[in-house]
Design a protein around this motif. Structure first.
Motif, mmCIF file in Angstrom:
data_model
loop_
_atom_site.group_PDB
_atom_site.id
_atom_site.type_symbol
_atom_site.label_atom_id
_atom_site.label_comp_id
_atom_site.label_asym_id
_atom_site.label_seq_id
_atom_site.Cartn_x
_atom_site.Cartn_y
_atom_site.Cartn_z
ATOM 1 N N ILE A 526 0.882 -1.167 0.000
ATOM 2 C CA ILE A 526 0.000 0.000 0.000
ATOM 3 C C ILE A 526 0.919 1.216 0.000
ATOM 4 N N ILE A 530 -0.537 7.333 -0.046
ATOM 5 C CA ILE A 530 -1.977 7.351 0.183
ATOM 6 C C ILE A 530 -2.319 8.230 1.390
ATOM 7 N N LEU A 541 -9.602 -1.519 -0.062
ATOM 8 C CA LEU A 541 -8.614 -2.261 -0.847
ATOM 9 C C LEU A 541 -8.725 -3.757 -0.539
ATOM 10 N N LEU A 546 -2.287 -7.611 -1.641
ATOM 11 C CA LEU A 546 -1.357 -6.643 -1.055
ATOM 12 C C LEU A 546 -0.562 -7.316 0.059
ATOM 13 N N LEU A 565 -9.474 -3.382 4.564
ATOM 14 C CA LEU A 565 -8.280 -4.022 4.003
ATOM 15 C C LEU A 565 -8.387 -5.545 4.121
ATOM 16 N N ASN A 568 -6.137 -9.785 2.409
ATOM 17 C CA ASN A 568 -4.879 -9.531 1.719
ATOM 18 C C ASN A 568 -3.800 -10.351 2.423
#
Length: 757
Positions: A526, A530, A541, A546, A565, A568
């Motif tokens: 990431i 951001i 996301l 990720l 998130l 991931n």
């Protein structure tokens, strides 16, 4: 070819008094097949003697001496004793008699003129000299040439002629039928008015970039400054130099040149054959503007002198020409270039996304109907440069923009939104969409658009909202999105083949409030950039690949309300800086590889209810990580707004915190597969909205609380793999579809369980 011995040729020619010929080019020239007597077969040619005693040797038409292609007429007079002459001294009668000045006379007339001295006497010596020098007196060759007549002589020649005619007719018929079938299979709007791929312009250095169209007119140029709407650039792109000056004289040429010169369309899009589906989307859009797009006959055109589109253009079927001749062209080279390009781009979008297969396409490509009236297209009156397409073609190196203070302006309806969600769009997103400089909203979600994101989209500097989720896009997110400095809402979610890394340029989107890129194949970290998105309210996301640690910089995004998130491969601990996220209302980091203790900063969060984006009151997802320690007491601070709490599949210890009893509106509570101990608190029965309760695979002990009977909305109850005893209150759980407990050995009595362990 027949060779003769000419041992007596020299003495014979010395006695000839008169010779006529149309030319003395005896060697190495082309046969003309002039006059003389022709024999129908290959037999030897006989000699003859005139009434005056002049010897005449008739030879078949087109014969030549010593390789010459000219007929030589040689008349022998005063020497009857040598008539007929020996075969070696071949003489030709030439009806044209051009050299002797008696063209067009008959043989007898020529002879008479020669006897009366009307033919130059020195012709003999000149002709003999030519024969001797060029024809090689010792080797005079008589070569048979085709006769001058055009009619066949016998049955065999007639058969050959008829067979040749039959072949020609058959080939012509086949070609005609093939072309007819090909043209019939083409869509009606595909008949270009100009030769495919041959627009008129002077090619520059790079012939590979030679393209059609015209070039520069008010077509919105992709580049605009962030502070103002500037559809065209003041300096022409490289393509202008490569294309050379515009020399076309049709609307079709003008469109192509301008689009290619300003790098809105590629040369290939107008040159390549698209295959079985017909022309390319760009070719079909151009043909729509040129061939089909006209005003109804009842509508008067303001410009009478420019009411015909592409007067020099060929092509198009009879119907197109009839329609075109019965109305006024909707657009022409005198139209502001911005408007011409805008309509072309919208038409290209239609063809590129398989417009004929859309669920709803009301008014799309309706001739004479403004594109702003087409379904899903929203427009706004905007002041644009009034420069016409024909005017900009005169100077493609300098296109007027609305930033030039002295440029004449006009007000036009310009496209600001395109919304066609859930409409069965397929195909691909064309790069030409970049030429809608005033576009603010692009909503094409839940369709079947494939291919990559065109990098040229970065030039849409006025975009506020882009929704391309739930399509079939592939490739990577282009770095050019960093040019969308006005973007507020961006979603690429649900494009399962979209990969690569999140570009660091995303940190340039300072006005971004909502970013959703979930359910794709994104990998890598990431980006810390951001954290620059200080206005961001939603960040999703989830369901990617990720694999970095959680950036501390996310703690700078104070307005953040939704953080997801989930699913991931993120590692490390939750940064302490995230305690600054005081507006957080949805916190989802489940299904990763996070570790350490869960921070006890929930007390600083307000109720996890619906935020400014109207999202449902929600959730804290921490499941399937490697969190350790006790469940934070502050987690109950979410209160009545918390709907979902998932802490399963971690390494939590201790007991269920009593503060959780305040979350009476919980619908889902997952505490399974941890090391939680103690009794199941009776107050869980007060959470009457619970639909899913998982307490399995822990160290709970004591009796199953009878208060569970109050959970009448429960769909799943998991109590197995604990140390519980007692009875599960089945009577009130008749709506549950799945119940599990340790009832296999009657440790727990459960007559309604679907799974006993």
């Amino acid at each position: 070819m027949t060779n003769y011995d000419h041992s007596n040729a020299s003495s014979y020619f010395s006695n000839i008094s008169t010779v006529t010929t149309d030319s003395t080019r005896l060697a190495g020239s082309t046969a003309h097949g002039v006059g003389g007597t022709y024999a129908d077969d290959d037999s030897a040619v006989s000699s003859d003697v005139t009434d005056d005693g002049v010897a005449v040797i008739p030879v078949r038409t087109g014969a030549r001496i010593g390789g010459s292609g000219q007929a030589l007429t040689m008349m022998a007079s005063q020497h009857q004793q040598q008539a007929p002459p020996p075969q070696e001294a071949v003489q030709f009668i030439n009806n044209h008699g051009e050299m002797a000045g008696v063209s067009g006379n008959t043989n007898s007339e020529t002879v008479s003129m020669m006897q009366s001295g009307q033919v130059p006497g020195n012709s003999i010596n000149n002709s003999y000299s030519n024969v001797h020098n060029h024809g090689s007196a010792n080797d005079i060759q008589v070569m048979e040439q085709p006769r001058a007549g055009v009619m066949p002589r016998n049955r065999r020649e007639w058969c050959i002629v008829l067979f040749a005619v039959f072949i020609v007719v058959a080939v012509a018929t086949g070609v005609g039928l093939g072309l007819g079938l090909y043209m019939a299979s083409r869509p009606s709007a595909n008949s270009s008015t100009t030769e495919r791929g041959s627009p008129s312009f002077e090619e520059g250095v790079d012939s590979g970039n030679a393209g059609g169209g015209d070039g520069d007119a008010g077509t919105p140029s992709p580049t605009t400054s962030p502070g103002s709407i500037s559809p065209t650039s003041s300096s022409a792109p490289t393509s202008v130099a490569l294309l050379g000056n515009y020399t076309g004289d049709s609307f079709s040429d003008a469109i192509e040149y301008h689009l290619i010169a300003q790098e809105i369309s590629s040369i290939a899009s107008f040159r390549e054959v698209a295959g079985a589906d017909g022309d390319t989307a760009q070719q079909r859009a151009r043909d729509f503007l040129v061939l089909l797009d006209f005003l109804p006959t009842s509508v008067d055109d303001e410009d009478e002198e420019d009411d015909v589109v592409g007067q020099d253009e060929e092509g198009g079927n009879g119907k197109m020409r009839q329609l075109r001749n019965s109305g006024k062209a909707y657009l022409k080279t005198s139209t502001p270039a911005y408007r011409v390009v805008q309509r072309f781009v919208i038409a290209t979008l239609y063809f590129a996304t398989n417009g004929t297969q859309w669920i709803d396409r009301d008014l799309w490509l309706e001739p004479g109907v403004h594109e702003c009236e087409w379904l899903g297209v929203q427009c706004q009156e905007i002041s644009i440069p009034s420069v016409s397409l024909s005017e900009v073609l005169k100077n493609p190196d300098s296109i007027p923009t609305d930033e030039n203070g002295n440029v004449p302006m006009t007000t036009e309806l310009m496209v600001i939104e395109i919304n066609l969600p859930e409409n069965n769009l397929g195909g691909y997103l064309p790069q030409e969409i970049m030429a809608l400089p005033y576009l603010q909203m692009l909503g094409l979600w839940s369709n079947d658009i494939s291919g990559t994101f065109p990098t040229q989209m970065g030039k849409l500097a006025n975009l506020r909202s882009v929704h391309l989720e739930d399509n079939m896009f592939s490739g990577e997110i282009p770095t050019e999105i960093g040019m969308w400095t006005k973007i507020e809402d961006l979603s690429f979610s649900g494009n399962e083949d979209l990969g690569g890394e999140i570009p660091t340029e995303i940190g340039n989107l300072f006005k971004l409030e909502r970013l959703w890129i979930s359910d794709t194949q994104l990998s890598g970290p990431i980006p810390t950039e951001i954290g620059n998105l200080v206005l961001l309210g939603e960040l999703n996301l989830s369901y990617n690949n990720l694999n970095s640690s959680l950036p501390e910089e996310i703690g700078n995004i104070l307005p953040l309300e939704w953080l997801d998130l989930t699913s991931n491969s993120l590692t490390g601990e939750i940064p302490e800086s995230w305690e600054n996220l005081v507006n957080l209302k949805n916190f989802k980091v489940g299904d990763n590889k996070l570790e350490g203790e869960l921070p006890d900063f929930f007390a600083q969060f307000p109720d996890l209810d619906a935020g400014k984006f109207g999202l449902p009151a929600e959730s804290a997802y921490f499941h399937e990580n490697i969190f350790i320690g006790n469940i934070p007491l502050s987690i109950g601070s979410a209160g009545v707004s918390l709907r979902k709490l998932t802490l399963s599949k971690n390494r939590f210890e201790g007991e269920i915190p009593e503060t959780l009893k305040d979350c009476i509106n919980l619908e889902r509570l997952e505490l399974g597969t941890n090391q939680i101990k103690g009794e199941i608190p009776s107050w869980i029965g007060d959470m009457e909205k619970l639909e899913y309760l998982d307490l399995s695979d822990n160290n709970f002990s004591g009796s199953v609380p009878p208060e569970l009977s109050k959970l009448r909305n429960l769909q799943e109850l998991r109590l197995a793999e604990n140390s519980l005893v007692g009875t599960v209150p089945c009577g009130s759980l008749d709506g549950a579809t799945f119940l599990s407990a340790d009832c296999e050995n009657s440790v727990v009595e459960c007559t309604c369980c679907t799974e006993c362990l």
